[in-house]
Enzyme design. Structure first.
Site, PDB file in Angstrom:
ATOM      1  N   GLY A  32       0.820  -1.202   0.000  1.00 28.59           N
ATOM      2  CA  GLY A  32       0.000   0.000   0.000  1.00 28.59           C
ATOM      3  C   GLY A  32       0.853   1.250   0.000  1.00 28.59           C
TER       4      GLY A  32
ATOM      5  N   LYS B 230       4.502   0.035   8.381  1.00 23.25           N
ATOM      6  CA  LYS B 230       4.086   1.320   7.823  1.00 23.25           C
ATOM      7  C   LYS B 230       5.221   2.316   8.029  1.00 23.25           C
ATOM      8  CE  LYS B 230       0.277   4.631   7.752  1.00 23.25           C
ATOM      9  NZ  LYS B 230      -1.078   4.938   8.256  1.00 23.25           N
TER      10      LYS B 230
ATOM     11  N   ASP C 132     -12.298   7.094  10.508  1.00 22.54           N
ATOM     12  CA  ASP C 132     -12.147   6.745   9.088  1.00 22.54           C
ATOM     13  C   ASP C 132     -12.562   5.297   8.867  1.00 22.54           C
ATOM     14  OD1 ASP C 132     -11.645   7.205   6.417  1.00 22.54           O
ATOM     15  OD2 ASP C 132      -9.492   6.871   6.565  1.00 22.54           O
TER      16      ASP C 132
END
Length: 260
Positions: A13, A35, A134
């Protein structure tokens, strides 16, 4: 701990300020997600958001929330590195796209299972006064043995004073109060979960339009098409209860369990 303790297997991603990789920790051969948040050119607010993700992830231990492992700064790339649990079955949005491609739909029992698992994770966050902000199908991850886990907490915030004012989230899933720049609380997440539920049923978000103004009008009116008649009345009623324009009319996570 440093990047040298891991082997990068694949990039899974990428966002404006971060990239996510599938990695292998060399000492135990366990796969994780990494990440990497770029720190250069970030505002102080954006740096705080990155650190906020670490703090929130570290505070949660729940089988329906992606588990935080560790964090470190990679000096070579000037990046904040966040190591977390790897969900090996992708995310719910990928499953929705798969059904779209195949012309198939989720069986109702699977919809109920995914929905209840999502609410379990959200209940754990809300019990700590954490609002996700979110919630969307792309942030619902599918792990081993079918376990459903909420992830991507980078816009979450501990709501110490009960209400939040900062607009955040993804437009298709954002609540009417967020669209109208009004204060909001955990019930905004409930609206977003209603959007996810509807999307699992129809393979499309409940509120769609050709432009932002049209989307705004549909959301604040709470106008959406009925779900297909081959699904149960109970499922239809649940969607209706979650997608109430007035936040106080939406159930909380505890009440949802009573409904289901």
């Amino acid at each position: 701990m440093s990047i040298h303790n891991f082997k990068i297997l694949d990039k899974i991603g990428e966002g404006a300020y971060s990239s996510v990789y599938k990695i292998l920790r060399l000492e135990d051969n366990i796969e994780y997600a990494l990440k990497k948040v770029k720190l250069q050119n970030l505002s102080e607010k954006e740096k705080l958001n990155a650190l906020n993700e670490v703090r929130i992830l570290a505070s949660i231990r729940n089988p329906n929330v992606i588990c935080y492992k560790e964090t470190f700064i990679d000096e070579a790339s000037n990046s904040l590195c966040i190591v977390m649990e790897y969900a090996d079955n992708g995310d719910l949005f990928q499953k929705i796209l798969e059904h779209q491609r195949n012309g198939t739909f989720f069986p109702e029992n699977q919809i109920w299972f995914y929905f209840i698992e999502i609410v379990k994770g959200l209940k754990a966050l809300h019990s700590l006064k954490i609002f996700h902000r979110d919630m969307k199908s792309a942030n619902v991850f599918l792990g081993a043995e079918g376990r459903v886990k909420i992830g991507d907490m980078n816009v979450s915030k501990v709501a110490k004073k009960g209400l939040l004012f900062t607009q955040a989230g993804t437009p298709y899933y954002a609540s009417p109060e967020v669209w109208k720049d009004q204060p909001y609380d955990s019930k905004s997440d409930i609206w977003s979960v209603g959007c996810i539920l509807y999307e699992m049923i129809t393979l499309r978000p409940p509120f769609r339009a050709e432009n932002m103004e049209g989307l705004y009008k549909r959301v604040i009116r709470g106008y959406y098409s009925k779900i297909p008649s081959n699904y149960s009345q109970d499922l239809s009623l649940l969607v209706r209860s979650l997608l109430q324009v007035q936040p106080n009319l939406r159930p909380n996570c505890g009440f949802i369990f009573n409904l289901t």
